[in-house]
Scaffold this motif. Structure first.
Motif, PDB file in Angstrom:
ATOM      1  N   HIS A   1       1.853   4.868   1.099  1.00 25.92           N
ATOM      2  CA  HIS A   1       1.657   5.751   2.250  1.00 25.92           C
ATOM      3  C   HIS A   1       2.283   7.103   1.948  1.00 25.92           C
ATOM      4  CE1 HIS A   1       0.256   2.747   5.239  1.00 25.92           C
ATOM      5  NE2 HIS A   1       0.866   1.924   4.414  1.00 25.92           N
TER       6      HIS A   1
ATOM      7  N   MET B   1       0.841  -1.181   0.000  1.00 26.30           N
ATOM      8  CA  MET B   1       0.000   0.000   0.000  1.00 26.30           C
ATOM      9  C   MET B   1       0.888   1.247   0.000  1.00 26.30           C
ATOM     10  SD  MET B   1      -2.805   0.916   2.888  1.00 26.30           S
ATOM     11  CE  MET B   1      -3.795   2.351   2.741  1.00 26.30           C
TER      12      MET B   1
ATOM     13  N   GLU C   1       5.928   2.690  -0.694  1.00 26.06           N
ATOM     14  CA  GLU C   1       5.099   1.499  -0.797  1.00 26.06           C
ATOM     15  C   GLU C   1       5.536   0.552   0.305  1.00 26.06           C
ATOM     16  OE1 GLU C   1       1.963  -0.387  -2.638  1.00 26.06           O
ATOM     17  OE2 GLU C   1       2.871   1.423  -3.445  1.00 26.06           O
ATOM     18  N   ALA C   2       4.648   0.328   1.288  1.00 29.16           N
ATOM     19  CA  ALA C   2       4.979  -0.539   2.417  1.00 29.16           C
ATOM     20  C   ALA C   2       3.691  -0.916   3.139  1.00 29.16           C
ATOM     21  CB  ALA C   2       5.918   0.177   3.379  1.00 29.16           C
ATOM     22  N   SER C   3       3.800  -1.908   3.997  1.00 24.96           N
ATOM     23  CA  SER C   3       2.641  -2.294   4.796  1.00 24.96           C
ATOM     24  C   SER C   3       2.411  -1.242   5.885  1.00 24.96           C
ATOM     25  CB  SER C   3       2.871  -3.661   5.438  1.00 24.96           C
ATOM     26  OG  SER C   3       3.857  -3.560   6.454  1.00 24.96           O
ATOM     27  N   SER C   4       1.215  -1.218   6.423  1.00 22.85           N
ATOM     28  CA  SER C   4       0.897  -0.287   7.501  1.00 22.85           C
ATOM     29  C   SER C   4       1.772  -0.549   8.719  1.00 22.85           C
ATOM     30  CB  SER C   4      -0.580  -0.395   7.876  1.00 22.85           C
ATOM     31  OG  SER C   4      -1.375   0.045   6.802  1.00 22.85           O
ATOM     32  N   GLU C   5       2.073  -1.816   8.974  1.00 22.11           N
ATOM     33  CA  GLU C   5       2.923  -2.175  10.110  1.00 22.11           C
ATOM     34  C   GLU C   5       4.337  -1.624   9.931  1.00 22.11           C
ATOM     35  OE1 GLU C   5       1.138  -4.567   8.341  1.00 22.11           O
ATOM     36  OE2 GLU C   5      -0.536  -4.571   9.770  1.00 22.11           O
ATOM     37  N   GLU C   6       4.888  -1.744   8.717  1.00 17.75           N
ATOM     38  CA  GLU C   6       6.234  -1.224   8.456  1.00 17.75           C
ATOM     39  C   GLU C   6       6.270   0.299   8.619  1.00 17.75           C
ATOM     40  OE1 GLU C   6       8.170  -4.213   5.174  1.00 17.75           O
ATOM     41  OE2 GLU C   6       6.400  -3.058   4.552  1.00 17.75           O
TER      42      GLU C   6
END
Length: 163
Positions: free
Chosen positions: A3, A1, A51-56
């Motif tokens: 961000h 996703m 572009e990264a996960s919400s957790e990252e």
């Protein structure tokens, strides 16, 4: 996703490098990064798209919050901000396509900033979707050169951006 991170930071040497290094630590590629002074010359705003996960992103922003030069940091959702990007595009031109190109420029409200014998250069300021739309329309004509600034963004609404 994807961000969009907005950070208010002290305007001092090495800040950009240290912020970018944080993404490197997590092996996350930065899609765009823009930085510049705010209304206060001692404070800069950095806008980073990644572009990264919400957790990252949560881990990165948590780490950045602890940095001594960070004043405020936000992972903004698309509906929360207004964004713009500037692009310069040099496209091939000839007597057969100049009218068509000018019509495209008019539709996108792109301004001609240079013209040579074989090319025409335009500038456009807009959100990412508008910039991408112009690029797609000009690709069939032959894009000879392009430079994009990366996104700049501010939160919507009346509240002050910093604490």
């Amino acid at each position: 996703m994807t961000h969009t991170i907005s950070a208010l930071v002290k305007n001092s040497p090495g800040v950009l490098h240290r912020m970018a290094a944080e993404f490197d630590k997590y092996l996350i590629n930065i899609k765009s990064i823009s930085a510049g002074e705010t209304e206060n010359p001692n404070i800069s705003r950095m806008v980073i798209r990644a572009e990264a996960s919400s957790e990252e992103i949560e881990k990165i922003t948590e780490d950045m919050t602890g940095m001594d030069f960070v004043i405020q940091i936000d992972d903004m959702e698309r509906k929360e901000f207004v964004d713009r990007e500037l692009v310069l595009i040099k496209v091939a031109r000839n007597k057969d396509n100049i009218t068509q190109l000018m019509q495209i420029f008019e539709v996108f409200r792109a301004g001609v900033v240079g013209m040579g014998q074989l090319t025409i250069t335009v500038e456009l300021s807009g959100d990412r979707e508008r910039v991408e739309g112009l690029i797609q329309m000009l690709e069939p004509f032959g894009i000879k050169g392009m430079c994009r600034t990366g996104m700049i963004a501010l939160k919507r609404g009346d509240e002050q951006d910093r604490p």
